[in-house]
Design a protein around this motif. Structure first.
Motif, PDB file in Angstrom:
ATOM      1  N   PHE A   1       0.830  -1.201   0.000  1.00 53.42           N
ATOM      2  CA  PHE A   1       0.000   0.000   0.000  1.00 53.42           C
ATOM      3  C   PHE A   1       0.869   1.257   0.000  1.00 53.42           C
ATOM      4  CE2 PHE A   1      -2.434   3.295   2.284  1.00 53.42           C
ATOM      5  CZ  PHE A   1      -3.485   3.441   1.394  1.00 53.42           C
ATOM      6  N   ILE A   2       1.880   1.262   0.838  1.00 55.44           N
ATOM      7  CA  ILE A   2       2.772   2.421   0.924  1.00 55.44           C
ATOM      8  C   ILE A   2       3.441   2.678  -0.433  1.00 55.44           C
ATOM      9  CG2 ILE A   2       4.939   3.249   1.948  1.00 55.44           C
ATOM     10  CD1 ILE A   2       3.967   1.890   4.588  1.00 55.44           C
ATOM     11  N   GLU A   3       3.879   1.627  -1.103  1.00 56.52           N
ATOM     12  CA  GLU A   3       4.509   1.779  -2.422  1.00 56.52           C
ATOM     13  C   GLU A   3       3.543   2.411  -3.424  1.00 56.52           C
ATOM     14  OE1 GLU A   3       7.670   1.428  -3.647  1.00 56.52           O
ATOM     15  OE2 GLU A   3       8.111   1.274  -1.503  1.00 56.52           O
ATOM     16  N   LEU A   4       2.264   2.021  -3.356  1.00 52.27           N
ATOM     17  CA  LEU A   4       1.289   2.559  -4.315  1.00 52.27           C
ATOM     18  C   LEU A   4       0.917   4.014  -4.059  1.00 52.27           C
ATOM     19  CD1 LEU A   4      -1.089  -0.474  -4.897  1.00 52.27           C
ATOM     20  CD2 LEU A   4       0.482   0.574  -6.519  1.00 52.27           C
ATOM     21  N   VAL A   5       0.994   4.459  -2.805  1.00 53.83           N
ATOM     22  CA  VAL A   5       0.637   5.864  -2.527  1.00 53.83           C
ATOM     23  C   VAL A   5       1.850   6.799  -2.549  1.00 53.83           C
ATOM     24  CG1 VAL A   5      -1.476   5.299  -1.280  1.00 53.83           C
ATOM     25  CG2 VAL A   5       0.661   5.584   0.002  1.00 53.83           C
ATOM     26  N   LYS A   6       3.039   6.253  -2.679  1.00 59.25           N
ATOM     27  CA  LYS A   6       4.252   7.097  -2.731  1.00 59.25           C
ATOM     28  C   LYS A   6       4.196   8.177  -3.808  1.00 59.25           C
ATOM     29  CE  LYS A   6       8.033   4.591  -0.611  1.00 59.25           C
ATOM     30  NZ  LYS A   6       9.251   3.792  -0.827  1.00 59.25           N
ATOM     31  N   PRO A   7       3.690   7.882  -5.005  1.00 58.37           N
ATOM     32  CA  PRO A   7       3.651   8.927  -6.038  1.00 58.37           C
ATOM     33  C   PRO A   7       2.849  10.172  -5.637  1.00 58.37           C
ATOM     34  CG  PRO A   7       3.294   6.782  -7.030  1.00 58.37           C
ATOM     35  CD  PRO A   7       3.271   6.585  -5.541  1.00 58.37           C
ATOM     36  N   TYR A   8       1.933  10.037  -4.687  1.00 57.99           N
ATOM     37  CA  TYR A   8       1.148  11.191  -4.240  1.00 57.99           C
ATOM     38  C   TYR A   8       1.933  12.042  -3.243  1.00 57.99           C
ATOM     39  CZ  TYR A   8      -2.658   8.744  -6.473  1.00 57.99           C
ATOM     40  OH  TYR A   8      -3.439   8.117  -7.397  1.00 57.99           O
ATOM     41  N   GLY A   9       3.015  11.496  -2.731  1.00 60.38           N
ATOM     42  CA  GLY A   9       3.848  12.217  -1.771  1.00 60.38           C
ATOM     43  C   GLY A   9       3.441  11.901  -0.341  1.00 60.38           C
ATOM     44  N   ILE A  10       4.182  11.034   0.289  1.00 55.94           N
ATOM     45  CA  ILE A  10       3.896  10.710   1.690  1.00 55.94           C
ATOM     46  C   ILE A  10       4.416  11.849   2.556  1.00 55.94           C
ATOM     47  CG2 ILE A  10       4.388   9.131   3.597  1.00 55.94           C
ATOM     48  CD1 ILE A  10       4.462   6.859   1.547  1.00 55.94           C
ATOM     49  N   GLN A  11       3.502  12.478   3.284  1.00 59.76           N
ATOM     50  CA  GLN A  11       3.862  13.596   4.143  1.00 59.76           C
ATOM     51  C   GLN A  11       4.198  13.127   5.555  1.00 59.76           C
ATOM     52  OE1 GLN A  11       0.471  16.198   3.800  1.00 59.76           O
ATOM     53  NE2 GLN A  11       1.097  16.923   1.774  1.00 59.76           N
TER      54      GLN A  11
END
Length: 172
Positions: free
Chosen positions: A135-145
């Protein structure tokens, strides 16, 4: 090798410090620790995920843990049938146009939006380590704050019940 060890201890101040000190003195890397009160408010369950070189080291660590005054029970549950979960809170950058996309992604992983701001979303996900990492890998492109994770919490699975209903018996 990675091992999951559960320890039941008296729910007293300083017990966690003594336990982690024991791991530190033996130079074991603790990958995660979770601690919480059990169904009995005088007892806490600690779940340690540690990396060790050999089974001898695991056995030695368990012997050392048994010597601790407040330790009630220790179990290496790595090779047993267990239910294990971890929780992660992930705040990602999200413009109003991206929210639907992110919500759809979250739904696929059974994650939930727990906070929505002007330019970000906070998502909650539970599951095993592999699911959370994916899940973390898939949301990385949005920028993990921001990212906050609990450690692994685990319990043994329930005993299995025979499927022959004419003779209901517990199978261990």
């Amino acid at each position: 090798m990675k091992r999951t060890i559960t320890v039941l201890v008296n729910n007293k101040s300083g017990v966690l410090n003594r336990m982690t000190g024991l791991f530190a003195r033996r130079q074991y890397n603790i990958d995660s620790i979770t601690v919480g009160v059990t169904e009995n408010p005088t007892i806490s369950r600690m779940t340690f995920v540690v990396f060790v070189d050999s089974m001898e080291n695991v056995e030695q660590m368990i012997k050392q843990l048994h010597k601790q005054v407040d330790v009630l029970k220790i179990k290496d549950i790595t090779d047993e049938a267990i239910v294990e979960r971890e929780l992660a809170l992930v705040r990602v950058g999200a413009t109003p146009q991206q929210r639907g996309e992110i919500a759809s992604l979250a739904e696929t992983f059974r994650a939930q939006a727990v906070d929505i701001g002007k330019e970000s979303m906070t998502l909650q996900i539970t599951g095993n380590n592999e699911k959370i990492e994916a899940f973390i890998e898939l949301v990385k492109p949005y920028g993990i704050q921001e990212l906050a994770r609990t450690g692994v919490t685990a319990v043994n699975r329930s005993s299995k019940v025979s499927t022959d209903t004419s003779r209901l018996t517990l199978i261990n």
